[in-house]
Write an enzyme that holds these catalytic residues in place. Structure first.
Site, PDB file in Angstrom:
ATOM      1  N   SER A   1       0.798  -1.233   0.000  1.00 31.45           N
ATOM      2  CA  SER A   1       0.000   0.000   0.000  1.00 31.45           C
ATOM      3  C   SER A   1       0.828   1.280   0.000  1.00 31.45           C
ATOM      4  O   SER A   1       0.261   2.351  -0.208  1.00 31.45           O
ATOM      5  CB  SER A   1      -0.929   0.024   1.211  1.00 31.45           C
ATOM      6  OG  SER A   1      -2.053  -0.760   0.938  1.00 31.45           O
TER       7      SER A   1
ATOM      8  N   LYS B   1       0.377   3.414  -2.935  1.00 28.49           N
ATOM      9  CA  LYS B   1      -0.837   4.233  -3.097  1.00 28.49           C
ATOM     10  C   LYS B   1      -0.514   5.729  -3.038  1.00 28.49           C
ATOM     11  O   LYS B   1      -1.202   6.548  -3.648  1.00 28.49           O
ATOM     12  CB  LYS B   1      -1.876   3.834  -2.030  1.00 28.49           C
ATOM     13  CG  LYS B   1      -2.402   2.412  -2.282  1.00 28.49           C
ATOM     14  CD  LYS B   1      -3.283   1.863  -1.175  1.00 28.49           C
ATOM     15  CE  LYS B   1      -3.709   0.432  -1.540  1.00 28.49           C
ATOM     16  NZ  LYS B   1      -4.385  -0.279  -0.466  1.00 28.49           N
TER      17      LYS B   1
ATOM     18  N   TYR C   1      -3.744  -3.059 -10.322  1.00 31.08           N
ATOM     19  CA  TYR C   1      -3.630  -2.818  -8.884  1.00 31.08           C
ATOM     20  C   TYR C   1      -2.712  -3.850  -8.206  1.00 31.08           C
ATOM     21  O   TYR C   1      -1.853  -3.506  -7.390  1.00 31.08           O
ATOM     22  CB  TYR C   1      -5.033  -2.828  -8.270  1.00 31.08           C
ATOM     23  CG  TYR C   1      -5.054  -2.702  -6.766  1.00 31.08           C
ATOM     24  CD1 TYR C   1      -4.802  -1.486  -6.145  1.00 31.08           C
ATOM     25  CD2 TYR C   1      -5.315  -3.816  -5.966  1.00 31.08           C
ATOM     26  CE1 TYR C   1      -4.811  -1.380  -4.764  1.00 31.08           C
ATOM     27  CE2 TYR C   1      -5.328  -3.714  -4.591  1.00 31.08           C
ATOM     28  CZ  TYR C   1      -5.076  -2.505  -3.990  1.00 31.08           C
ATOM     29  OH  TYR C   1      -5.071  -2.406  -2.623  1.00 31.08           O
TER      30      TYR C   1
ATOM     31  N   TYR D   1      -4.095   2.883   7.949  1.00 35.20           N
ATOM     32  CA  TYR D   1      -5.323   2.106   8.149  1.00 35.20           C
ATOM     33  C   TYR D   1      -6.185   2.779   9.216  1.00 35.20           C
ATOM     34  O   TYR D   1      -6.197   4.002   9.314  1.00 35.20           O
ATOM     35  CB  TYR D   1      -4.991   0.637   8.470  1.00 35.20           C
ATOM     36  CG  TYR D   1      -4.021   0.046   7.466  1.00 35.20           C
ATOM     37  CD1 TYR D   1      -4.391  -0.073   6.128  1.00 35.20           C
ATOM     38  CD2 TYR D   1      -2.740  -0.351   7.816  1.00 35.20           C
ATOM     39  CE1 TYR D   1      -3.514  -0.588   5.185  1.00 35.20           C
ATOM     40  CE2 TYR D   1      -1.856  -0.872   6.878  1.00 35.20           C
ATOM     41  CZ  TYR D   1      -2.256  -0.987   5.573  1.00 35.20           C
ATOM     42  OH  TYR D   1      -1.394  -1.475   4.653  1.00 35.20           O
TER      43      TYR D   1
ATOM     44  N   VAL E   1       1.081  -3.664   3.973  1.00 35.10           N
ATOM     45  CA  VAL E   1       1.055  -4.948   4.675  1.00 35.10           C
ATOM     46  C   VAL E   1       2.334  -5.759   4.507  1.00 35.10           C
ATOM     47  O   VAL E   1       2.502  -6.781   5.159  1.00 35.10           O
ATOM     48  CB  VAL E   1      -0.164  -5.828   4.284  1.00 35.10           C
ATOM     49  CG1 VAL E   1      -1.459  -5.217   4.753  1.00 35.10           C
ATOM     50  CG2 VAL E   1      -0.178  -6.114   2.809  1.00 35.10           C
TER      51      VAL E   1
HETATM   52  N1  GLU Z   1      -2.358  -5.464  -2.035  1.00 34.02           N
HETATM   53  C1  GLU Z   1      -2.938  -5.294  -0.790  1.00 34.02           C
HETATM   54  C2  GLU Z   1      -4.430  -5.411  -0.860  1.00 34.02           C
HETATM   55  O1  GLU Z   1      -5.070  -4.699  -1.587  1.00 34.02           O
HETATM   56  C3  GLU Z   1      -2.503  -3.983  -0.236  1.00 34.02           C
HETATM   57  C4  GLU Z   1      -2.772  -4.019   1.154  1.00 34.02           C
HETATM   58  C5  GLU Z   1      -1.980  -3.056   1.929  1.00 34.02           C
HETATM   59  O2  GLU Z   1      -0.737  -2.989   1.857  1.00 34.02           O
HETATM   60  O3  GLU Z   1      -2.658  -2.349   2.655  1.00 34.02           O
HETATM   61  O4  GLU Z   1      -5.004  -6.224  -0.208  1.00 34.02           O
END
Ligand code: GLU
Length: 321
Positions: A81, A84, A206, A257, A275
């Site tokens: 993430s 992002k 993604y 988060y 994650v």
């Molecule tokens: N690829 C992960 C998902 O979409 C990213 C999660 C993350 O790092 O928050 O589940």
């Protein structure tokens, strides 16, 4: 009644010569190891589940590109993430405010992959850093460029100066194989016309984006534009100073988060976790940081990573507050 002014300590921000940040990192590495709290790696992507939670790396990059690190700071890990942030920066640089028609800017208070809020809010995700919001951003980047994941990889390579940063196809495949929830989010938003590309194409982009591997050194350097008011390493403008401020603000409020309040309380910096166990953080005007340790807490943030950033801002006094 008048109080005599208290003695004000010299500003710790200026008291820390930036060349001494390397020594601070060594102390943090020792203190974090002594805590002995590591959490456990994400298990919903089978390929990440095997990571050793005791691995630890931390890097700090100054705006001029000087980078220091300790531990596994040059070891590539799954950025997940953290990408992002770079996706959002690219979309903002390409078309400015338009993205806010499809995604909000409020903390969600829900887990990163939650579906419930989306229906109440008519398919408009709360912010660009929960999965639903990130899918909207990647969808837009895909429409604008035809290769969202490739553009993110290109930005990371250019800003870090590391031309071998790349996707990890096995991680993308592992995630696709367990991607029912992300697929559900994307289809659900498509039903509100908030996704333009075919959902399978969007998910592929993604998962590729999430599978990028980079090291603490790479990601601390790549995030440097957020400490330089939007200016890239080559001196060109990626974001306006306002946009850089906006991305930092969203990282502070939504980047970790549903623990963003606690992260702001403990660390006091804009940050974005993934994650894979990485966290990037920004001290605007001063430096960018990246820490990696794969063991996560129950909300998905690296246990040792948050502890290390907490120590960093405590020891140096570098914070946005
Ligand atoms: N690829 C992960 C998902 O979409 C990213 C999660 C993350 O790092 O928050 O589940």
């Amino acid at each position: 009644m008048h109080h005599s002014p208290r003695h004000i300590r010299p500003d710790t921000v200026t008291a820390v010569a930036t060349g001494r940040l390397g020594a601070v990192l060594e102390r943090i590495e020792k203190e974090t190891a002594a805590l002995g709290e590591w959490g456990s790696p994400a298990d919903y992507i089978p390929l990440l589940a095997g990571a050793d939670p005791r691995r630890f790396g931390m890097a700090v990059a100054e705006p001029d590109g000087t980078v220091y690190g300790v531990g596994d700071w040059r070891t590539p890990f799954s950025a997940q993430s953290i990408t992002k942030v770079f996706a959002l920066a690219l979309v903002l640089s390409l078309e400015g405010e338009r993205i806010w028609q499809g995604v909000g800017r409020e903390p969600s208070g829900n887990p990163f992959n939650s579906l419930v809020q989306l229906e109440y809010e008519n398919g408009i995700p709360r912010n660009p850093f929960i999965n639903a919001g990130a899918l909207v951003v990647t969808d837009r980047l895909q429409t604008l460029t035809g290769d969202a994941a490739g553009r993110i990889r290109e930005l990371l390579r250019a800003e870090s100066g590391n031309p071998v940063i790349d996707f990890t196809p096995a991680v993308a495949a592992s995630e696709a194989a367990h991607g029912a929830r992300n697929a559900a989010l994307a289809h659900f938003m498509a039903s509100y016309s908030n996704i333009a590309n075919p959902v399978p194409d969007l998910l592929a982009a993604y998962f590729r984006q999430c599978s990028i591997e980079a090291s603490c050194a790479d990601l601390a350097l790549a995030a440097g534009f957020l400490a330089r008011r939007g200016v890239r390493t080559d001196g060109s403008v990626l974001l306006t100073p306002s946009q850089a401020k906006q991305v930092n603000a969203i990282m502070l409020t939504c980047g970790t988060y549903d623990a963003a309040g606690d992260f702001a309380y403990r660390v006091g910096l804009p940050g974005k976790s993934g994650v894979g166990g990485g966290i990037i953080a920004v001290v605007p005007g001063v430096c960018t940081l990246c820490v990696w340790s794969p063991g996560l807490d129950r909300r998905g943030n690296s246990v040792a990573g948050v502890a290390a950033l907490d120590r960093f801002t405590t020891l140096t006094g570098l914070s946005v507050f």
